[in-house]
Design a protein around this motif. Structure first.
Motif, short mmCIF file in Angstrom:
data_model
loop_
_atom_site.label_atom_id
_atom_site.label_comp_id
_atom_site.label_asym_id
_atom_site.label_seq_id
_atom_site.Cartn_x
_atom_site.Cartn_y
_atom_site.Cartn_z
N VAL A 148 53.75 24.11 101.64
CA VAL A 148 54.39 25.34 102.49
C VAL A 148 54.32 26.53 101.39
N ARG A 149 54.33 26.02 100.42
CA ARG A 149 54.80 28.05 99.62
C ARG A 149 53.13 28.54 99.35
N ARG A 150 51.91 27.56 99.60
CA ARG A 150 50.79 28.42 100.05
C ARG A 150 51.01 28.46 101.35
N TYR A 151 51.66 27.42 102.59
CA TYR A 151 51.17 28.70 103.95
C TYR A 151 51.95 30.08 104.14
N ASN A 152 53.40 30.00 103.02
CA ASN A 152 54.05 30.70 103.14
C ASN A 152 53.36 32.17 102.91
N ARG A 167 51.27 36.37 116.39
CA ARG A 167 51.31 35.45 116.84
C ARG A 167 52.41 33.72 117.37
N GLY A 168 53.46 34.50 116.62
CA GLY A 168 55.08 33.43 116.57
C GLY A 168 54.99 32.66 114.99
N TYR A 169 53.74 32.55 114.35
CA TYR A 169 53.89 32.25 113.10
C TYR A 169 55.74 31.94 112.26
N LYS A 170 56.21 31.38 111.55
CA LYS A 170 57.32 31.22 110.84
C LYS A 170 56.90 30.62 109.48
N PRO A 171 58.23 31.46 108.66
CA PRO A 171 57.88 30.95 107.21
C PRO A 171 58.33 29.13 107.06
N ARG A 172 57.98 28.17 106.36
CA ARG A 172 58.58 27.31 106.48
C ARG A 172 59.44 26.82 105.08
N ASP A 173 60.34 25.87 105.58
CA ASP A 173 61.57 25.01 104.18
C ASP A 173 60.79 24.16 103.28
N SER A 174 61.10 24.13 101.90
CA SER A 174 60.22 23.55 101.45
C SER A 174 61.19 22.62 101.36
#
Length: 193
Positions: A148-152, A167-174
């Protein structure tokens, strides 16, 4: 000479367009790969959480045979397990896991007073399975949080930032537990005198 300039200029324009297109395609592929890695890592965490819920259910069944007088503890375990099963996001799951962990901790403190339960072979099997699951869950949680850290972080980079917004990508929660759940917890230590 002018034909040569047009051919070279056209080739340069095509090469530039191709390079820019490749750059954005690679950025998009990186986003897709990061998103899929997060989904796969969360799936691994969910599998372990389900196994943990199953083992807590087994623990409840075993304990019910021996601890009829401690129905409030068993009811608390059942309630915590059900809220953990119903959790749908990492944040909800983390909060629910704190309740599961605390209810199991309370159960083990009461189990110390019930020697018949502690010597039951099924109880030992469930205890060992829960300890193994806790260790594996910690490892998978760390992997998920790293993913998640790498994705964010990727969502903050250029050009991925613009592609992600489009594209509507949203940050993720850890998958982070609160302070109450960060202490050491060992099922075996709870049952040994």
């Amino acid at each position: 000479m002018t034909l040569y300039v047009y051919i070279v200029g056209g080739f340069c324009v095509l090469l530039t367009v191709w390079l820019i297109g490749s750059y954005f395609r690679r950025a998009h592929d990186n986003l897709v790969e990061a998103r899929e890695s997060c989904d796969a890592a969360w799936g691994n965490v969910e599998v372990l959480l389900q196994r943990r819920h199953d083992q807590v259910g087994n623990l409840i069944e075993i304990a019910d045979e021996y601890m009829s007088m401690e129905q409030n503890v068993l009811a608390g375990m059942v309630e915590a397990r059900e809220s953990a099963i119903d959790a749908s996001t990492p944040a909800e799951a983390a909060m629910a896991q704190v309740d599961v962990r605390e209810s199991v901790r309370e159960f083990y403190s009461i189990a110390e007073e019930t020697p018949e339960l502690r010597t039951d072979e099924k109880f030992d099997d469930v205890r060992d399975a829960l300890e193994t699951i806790e260790q594996r869950l910690e490892n998978r949680r760390e992997y998920y949080n790293d993913t998640v850290r790498r994705y964010n972080a990727l969502l903050q980079q250029i050009p991925e930032r613009y592609l992600a917004a489009h594209r509507g990508y949203k940050p993720r929660d850890s998958f982070e537990a609160d302070e109450a759940a960060k202490g050491e917890f060992s099922v075996r230590d709870r049952l040994q005198n």
